[in-house]
Design a protein around this motif. Sequence first.
Motif, mmCIF file in Angstrom:
data_model
loop_
_atom_site.group_PDB
_atom_site.id
_atom_site.type_symbol
_atom_site.label_atom_id
_atom_site.label_comp_id
_atom_site.label_asym_id
_atom_site.label_seq_id
_atom_site.Cartn_x
_atom_site.Cartn_y
_atom_site.Cartn_z
ATOM 1 N N THR A 102 18.670 12.284 -19.479
ATOM 2 C CA THR A 102 19.987 11.657 -19.629
ATOM 3 C C THR A 102 20.993 12.494 -18.880
ATOM 4 O OG1 THR A 102 20.352 12.911 -21.640
ATOM 5 C CG2 THR A 102 19.421 10.723 -21.894
ATOM 6 N N SER A 103 21.968 11.799 -18.346
ATOM 7 C CA SER A 103 22.966 12.501 -17.552
ATOM 8 C C SER A 103 24.310 12.554 -18.240
ATOM 9 C CB SER A 103 23.116 11.815 -16.185
ATOM 10 O OG SER A 103 23.485 10.465 -16.383
ATOM 11 N N SER A 104 24.456 11.913 -19.386
ATOM 12 C CA SER A 104 25.740 11.955 -20.068
ATOM 13 C C SER A 104 25.518 11.807 -21.556
ATOM 14 C CB SER A 104 26.658 10.823 -19.564
ATOM 15 O OG SER A 104 26.079 9.574 -19.853
ATOM 16 N N VAL A 105 26.563 12.101 -22.283
ATOM 17 C CA VAL A 105 26.520 12.013 -23.738
ATOM 18 C C VAL A 105 27.432 10.863 -24.157
ATOM 19 C CG1 VAL A 105 26.868 13.269 -25.852
ATOM 20 C CG2 VAL A 105 26.189 14.502 -23.808
ATOM 21 N N ALA A 106 26.951 10.060 -25.092
ATOM 22 C CA ALA A 106 27.756 8.907 -25.517
ATOM 23 C C ALA A 106 27.809 8.860 -27.023
ATOM 24 C CB ALA A 106 27.156 7.613 -24.974
ATOM 25 N N SER A 107 28.345 9.884 -27.621
ATOM 26 C CA SER A 107 28.465 9.902 -29.078
ATOM 27 C C SER A 107 29.927 9.723 -29.462
ATOM 28 C CB SER A 107 27.913 11.218 -29.618
ATOM 29 O OG SER A 107 28.517 12.299 -28.954
ATOM 30 N N SER A 108 30.144 9.322 -30.711
ATOM 31 C CA SER A 108 31.504 9.028 -31.165
ATOM 32 C C SER A 108 32.189 10.284 -31.657
ATOM 33 C CB SER A 108 31.439 8.015 -32.319
ATOM 34 O OG SER A 108 30.832 8.613 -33.446
ATOM 35 N N LEU A 415 20.720 27.876 -30.813
ATOM 36 C CA LEU A 415 22.111 27.794 -30.383
ATOM 37 C C LEU A 415 22.332 26.468 -29.667
ATOM 38 C CD1 LEU A 415 22.263 31.354 -28.766
ATOM 39 C CD2 LEU A 415 22.677 30.770 -31.138
ATOM 40 N N LEU A 416 23.480 25.863 -29.925
ATOM 41 C CA LEU A 416 23.854 24.623 -29.253
ATOM 42 C C LEU A 416 25.099 24.913 -28.434
ATOM 43 C CD1 LEU A 416 23.449 21.567 -28.844
ATOM 44 C CD2 LEU A 416 24.927 21.194 -30.828
ATOM 45 N N ASP A 417 24.993 24.667 -27.109
ATOM 46 C CA ASP A 417 26.146 24.975 -26.263
ATOM 47 C C ASP A 417 27.032 23.747 -26.101
ATOM 48 O OD1 ASP A 417 25.004 23.325 -24.360
ATOM 49 O OD2 ASP A 417 24.193 24.957 -23.158
ATOM 50 N N SER A 418 28.105 23.911 -25.386
ATOM 51 C CA SER A 418 29.132 22.880 -25.297
ATOM 52 C C SER A 418 28.691 21.681 -24.465
ATOM 53 C CB SER A 418 30.414 23.475 -24.703
ATOM 54 O OG SER A 418 30.139 24.053 -23.442
ATOM 55 N N VAL A 419 27.548 21.767 -23.783
ATOM 56 C CA VAL A 419 27.040 20.612 -23.039
ATOM 57 C C VAL A 419 25.812 20.023 -23.737
ATOM 58 C CG1 VAL A 419 27.961 21.324 -20.824
ATOM 59 C CG2 VAL A 419 25.717 22.141 -21.513
ATOM 60 N N GLU A 420 25.725 20.244 -25.062
ATOM 61 C CA GLU A 420 24.673 19.681 -25.913
ATOM 62 C C GLU A 420 23.281 20.077 -25.418
ATOM 63 O OE1 GLU A 420 25.117 15.568 -26.715
ATOM 64 O OE2 GLU A 420 27.180 15.742 -27.400
ATOM 65 N N LYS A 421 23.129 21.371 -25.183
ATOM 66 C CA LYS A 421 21.839 21.915 -24.786
ATOM 67 C C LYS A 421 21.448 22.966 -25.808
ATOM 68 C CE LYS A 421 19.596 22.960 -20.421
ATOM 69 N NZ LYS A 421 19.818 23.288 -18.999
ATOM 70 N N LEU A 422 20.241 22.808 -26.361
ATOM 71 C CA LEU A 422 19.750 23.749 -27.376
ATOM 72 C C LEU A 422 19.069 24.934 -26.706
ATOM 73 C CD1 LEU A 422 18.134 21.682 -30.273
ATOM 74 C CD2 LEU A 422 20.226 23.016 -30.333
ATOM 75 N N GLU A 432 15.394 34.268 -24.304
ATOM 76 C CA GLU A 432 15.500 32.830 -24.521
ATOM 77 C C GLU A 432 14.106 32.218 -24.427
ATOM 78 O OE1 GLU A 432 17.585 29.478 -21.990
ATOM 79 O OE2 GLU A 432 19.066 30.580 -23.172
ATOM 80 N N LEU A 433 13.645 31.615 -25.517
ATOM 81 C CA LEU A 433 12.282 31.110 -25.580
ATOM 82 C C LEU A 433 12.172 29.691 -25.028
ATOM 83 C CD1 LEU A 433 11.370 32.362 -29.179
ATOM 84 C CD2 LEU A 433 11.233 33.588 -27.013
ATOM 85 N N GLU A 434 13.194 28.884 -25.235
ATOM 86 C CA GLU A 434 13.115 27.496 -24.784
ATOM 87 C C GLU A 434 14.519 26.922 -24.702
ATOM 88 O OE1 GLU A 434 10.667 23.348 -25.767
ATOM 89 O OE2 GLU A 434 10.980 24.821 -27.351
ATOM 90 N N THR A 435 14.678 25.953 -23.832
ATOM 91 C CA THR A 435 15.933 25.216 -23.709
ATOM 92 C C THR A 435 15.622 23.724 -23.793
ATOM 93 O OG1 THR A 435 16.763 26.939 -22.242
ATOM 94 C CG2 THR A 435 17.976 24.876 -22.306
ATOM 95 N N VAL A 436 16.361 23.020 -24.667
ATOM 96 C CA VAL A 436 16.102 21.590 -24.890
ATOM 97 C C VAL A 436 17.420 20.836 -24.805
ATOM 98 C CG1 VAL A 436 15.123 19.880 -26.452
ATOM 99 C CG2 VAL A 436 14.218 22.204 -26.452
ATOM 100 N N GLU A 437 17.426 19.757 -24.070
ATOM 101 C CA GLU A 437 18.614 18.893 -24.033
ATOM 102 C C GLU A 437 18.534 17.878 -25.167
ATOM 103 O OE1 GLU A 437 20.205 17.191 -20.702
ATOM 104 O OE2 GLU A 437 19.872 18.874 -19.337
ATOM 105 N N ILE A 438 19.643 17.738 -25.907
ATOM 106 C CA ILE A 438 19.668 16.779 -27.025
ATOM 107 C C ILE A 438 20.748 15.741 -26.813
ATOM 108 C CG2 ILE A 438 18.723 18.476 -28.630
ATOM 109 C CD1 ILE A 438 21.602 18.657 -29.813
ATOM 110 N N SER A 439 21.074 15.475 -25.561
ATOM 111 C CA SER A 439 22.141 14.499 -25.305
ATOM 112 C C SER A 439 21.762 13.119 -25.834
ATOM 113 C CB SER A 439 22.427 14.437 -23.801
ATOM 114 O OG SER A 439 21.235 14.185 -23.076
#
Length: 1425
Positions: A102-108, A415-422, A432-439
């Motif tokens: 996903t390239s963007s976040v669409a949450s309310s 940790l969750l950063d400001s661009v919704e990346k874990l 850092e063991l892993e990075t996951v996008e949760i957008s």
Amino acid sequence: MENEPDQENVEQSRAAKTAEEELNKPFSLEASLSKFSYIDLDKELEFKNDLIDDKEFDIPQVDTPPTLESILNETDDEDESFVLEDPMLLNIDTIDSHSYDTSSVASSDSGDRTNLKRKKKLPDNFSLHGSVMRHSLLKGISAQIVSAADKVDAGLPTAIAVSSLIAVGTSHGLALIFDQNQALRLCLGGTSVGEQYGAISALSINNDCSRLLCGFAKGQITMWDLASGKLLRSITDAHPPGTAILHIKFTDDPTLAICNDSGGSVFELTFKRVMGVRTCESRCLFSGSKGEVCCIEPLHSKPELKDHPITQFSLLAMASLTKILVIGLKPSLKVWMTFPYGRMDPSSVPLLAWHFVAVHNYVNPMLAFCRGDVVHFLLVKRDESGAIHVTKQKHLHLCYDLINFTWINSRTVVLLDSVEKLHVVDRQTQEELETVEISEVQLVYNSSHFKSLATGGNVSQALALVGEKACYQSISSYGGQIFYLGTKSVYVMMLRSWRERVDHLLKQDCLTEALALAWSFHEGKAKAVVGLSGDASKRKAVVADRMVEVLFHCADRALKKCPEQGKIQVMEQHFQDMVPVIVDYCLVLQRKDLLFSQMYDKLSENSVAKGVFLECLEPYILSDKLVGITPQVMKDLIVHFQDKKLMENVEALIVHMDITSLDIQQVVLMCWENRLYDAMIYVYNSGMNEFISPMEKLFRVITSPLNAGKTLTDEQVVMGNKLLVYISCCLAGRAYPLGDIPEDLVPLVKNQVFEFLIRLHSAEASPEEEIYPYIRTLLHFDTREFLNVLALTFEDFKNDKQAVEYQQRIVDILLKVMVENSDFTPSQVGCLFTFLARQLAKPDNTLFVNRTLFDQVLEFLCSPDDDSRHSERQQVLLELLQAGGIVQFEESRLIRMAEKAEFYQICEFMYEREHQYDKIIDCYLRDPLREEEVFNYIHNILSIPGHSAEEKQAVWQKAMDHIEELVSLKPCKAAELVATHFSEQIETVIKKLQNQILLFKFLRHLLDPREGIHINQELLPISPCITEQFIELLCQFRPTQVIETLQVLESYRLQETIQITQKYQLHEVTAYLLEKKGDIHGAFLITLERLQSKLQGITHEDENTKKDPSLKDVEDTLVETIALCQRNSQNLNQQQREALWFPLLEAMMAPQKLSSSAAPHPYSEALKSMTMQVLNSMAAFIGLPSILQRILQDPVYGKGKLGEIQGLILGMLDTFSYEQTLLETTTNLLNQDLHWSLCHLRASVTRGLNPKQDYCSVCLQQYKRRQEMADEIIVFSCGHLYHSFCLQNKECTLETEGQTRWTCYKCSSGHKGGQLSENSSGIKQGRITPSQVKMSPSCRPAKGDQVAKATSEPVLDPQQIQAFDQLCRLYRGSSRLALLTELSQHRSSESYRPFSGSQSGPAFNSIFQNENFQLHLVPPPVTED
């Protein structure tokens, strides 16, 4: 995704936990902790780093660094119903964490989304750690949230709280309660509540999961019974109206809760039930007027930790926009810590999170707090006195801003950063063991509640800015799982078990990475491990079993994926990628049974795979890491390398293998055919305990060519060397080529080898074979090395009877073989007797050798049949004597024979033993190879201490007797030796040198410093007569070098030397000496006479002569004469100058007078040119009128022949015109340059000064403070300002010529000594500067006006004069004033020729006539406007 693991990172990961095994010991806080199933010991330590300010926060330092820490897994007890370990229990879809794109976040309810776009990127450490987290969608809950929004108008989800139940709040005021099966159990509230209270903005479930607290956007709070679904309390007055509830939190006390509103205030809610009536009391803990709190976190402890001493304080952490506070609610309200953030991004979100960790075998809570990109960890402890102490731990620096921080266990944080990346991070190593996008979650943000939009938006701008990224109520953790609330779904994240992580890599077809990860689990080096329990051996066994399964899977896959068609190299490369990995892990797991049975059988199905497998074994065999190979594999291994023609590899493998299970005869035959001699010897020794047969085989190869007198081939030389090394190893008890012979076999092997070597005949001897063939062969092959082998063997022998007999027997055989045969060289015989001499010289010697044999050897070496190999025989005898053989000879006879044989090194050796050092000089002089070394020898004897005076005198006398021989040998060395040790006897040495040429060479090296002899001429007592004797010899043998030699010589008398040069008619040298003596006129007359004679020679020369060597001589002589006149004209008066130059001019013009215009001389043009050269040279010293007058007075030119001298006169006039123009131009340039310099100097002197401060640099008080009229203000060009009284106290004044001179106290480096520095740096540093200004109190400027007014003076003061002198010194050459002064003098005189030297008198010296004068012609500098 990488196909191969990063081995370097894997190794670093393995090395990170070297103390793992020790740290697996159980620990206990109290007896109740024994059943605490959440505690898992950490494997590493930290807690050594930066501490916060101890004084500010009253934090005691840790006495000793901690040695232990534990991991606390937040999973529930086994009897808890809601454990999301198996995704099938909740009908959740397991979603691969790498499948999002996903390239963007669409949450309310989120703020600005433009900065949240992020393209998918593979996790950085995927190949090292695999996929650490499992990301799953709770389908049932997600579907019912969407359904509730559609069917009952529940609205969008706004908040989530998780315990054994899951509570989801909605925007229309409903709370949906789900059980562990994702079934909707309760729907609390209704849309009417939502209309009245607004959206649910916060949720909290108590410890026993019996109560639910709901906070609303309009500020109300409700409490629900989760068992019955009844509304128990509706609280509307707990906090100021018009503010939204941001947080509502139960504490461990079910009657106590904490709420935080959008006004930034924090309230304590106490629930009571009196007479059946439920009440709620509110107490303000923190007022928003003192700073807005936007995050609160009470410390929760599990039931197992209810007796922990820290729980009695009921700690609460609060984060405001400027600082962190930790307070205790019980027994009374108390602030335990405050910690300011420092400078932060105002839009970053404050975060707090508690977790229990074990340090030093004690479990204590740790608080993580962060805002922005730095996470701080604080360890909270209670001491014996009951006080709480906080210790700062190692903080975590990030490269991104955080919006959520969650502990998943005490070792791992998410940790969750400001661009919704874990980001999954190991806390201790900060890896850092892993990075996951949760957008895709479309996370719900709490922005509207922070802005309090439901109550009119009455919040501060700072809090609203923080709320843009706030998602406190959308993320909840419980039991090691993290729940994320999206706009239409709920997701859960949890750590994968170790087995699941390995399987995940296998699914990705990352086989090598899966094996590397499994091995890190096996070794205890992995991070974020879940599912491994028990002691270390049990864990290793479980992982090893799984690794074996993976290895079989790898083998099957490699065989299955093998390309059926194509080049053999492609197939080999295919198996090279996997087979070495299989072999490696089978060996590190110590599963050779698996490797050589099932695995080998499986891979043998493919011939290429089999070959790769066998080649993989080679490095392990060569490093002795692989022993005990099965016979079949061993046989296949040898055959494989043999088929590939890699026989060197076969040999290296055989000597590292146990070959007892192979067909030894077949292996020996193969080794012999392929010349694998090392392997053959190894097979005989190890396989059959047979040590003699290999020797016999090797002897057969080298004996025949040696007996026939043939030269051995390279291969035969290699075999002979191997034979010698093999014999040496056997006699020393070492196995060949490596290892040791078994101790019980060592004596037997030694005896066998000796018996073999001393055999009278070989096994298959021919009738012509000589006796002792083996010893004879070895002596012929390499006498020295064979004797060295025997010497080493004799060293190891013990003094038992058998050993002594063997030694004597060997020596007797050696003597019999070598002495009785004439086919051995002197070197070989000498090696034998040197060996014997060394053995006989030992203190415990038991050998016997007939002394007459040594006499025979002496005769053999000193009286050969021919004179060949002289140096070889001498060297052999010298080695024999140095080895101790001297005792075997009569010394007088030895010396006689050595002298007769011209063995001078032997003579030297004998004389040195008797301290007859003088006789050694004869040895050197008679030895043509070493005769030049005699000088160093004499020097060492005479200079190095340790020799007696008598010995030195004898050497000194011998050197004097042979001095002529020494000089003829090397004059330079002889001169250096004489100057060093015979300086008092130089005249005696000269008398001894009868040969004049030798004397000349000796004196030349002694006196001439250009010869490179390191002699201090000043210390040599050399009389002038010796120098003059050398000059006379120089005149005889090197007349052309006399002048250049005289220029470097010093001690000679001029008059005597002139007589010598006159005797040998060296006129040029005589002229040089006369000039040096001061007789300029005499020197000139001799030079002029030489010039006239050569001019006369060319005038009578044949006109047909084409060569003109005489003309070249004339030019050279003329140049010398002109140089003589120029050198001395400066020190002569006008009359004396004319006496030099006019005769020279006359001499040059005389040949031209003789030639007629009808028949010009062939050299007339050359003569005119040389005459012009004389005129140009004399013009600098003789006035032009005088020159013209002298020419016109000539009788020839006085008769009207001016046309012939027209060219001379015009040339002189042109030269005059050129010099006049040059002088005028130079004067103008100098005037402009001086004018520019003076203008700038005057501008810098009169420029106003700008002080750097308005106070005195000494007393640091305002310059206006003093009211005395006598006190003045002094300002320097460097900007420093002083009271004159303060400078006087600092001794910064100097009285010169009645004036007071000042120096800046700060800038002066010499103020401590009270002296003023006069060097040039003073101007630059403000020390003694012309730019100092005095101000009287009456004219002091105002505070804002710091420019001092300078007093003007009509003349330069001393400081200005010094500055001007310094300016003059900045330019190289003479000063401008001196140039202008002399120019003005010349211009005012009648004869204006500054270069003519027309002034008379020897005392006049012009700067223009100074030989060091240099005229720098530079354009004037550009003046500034």
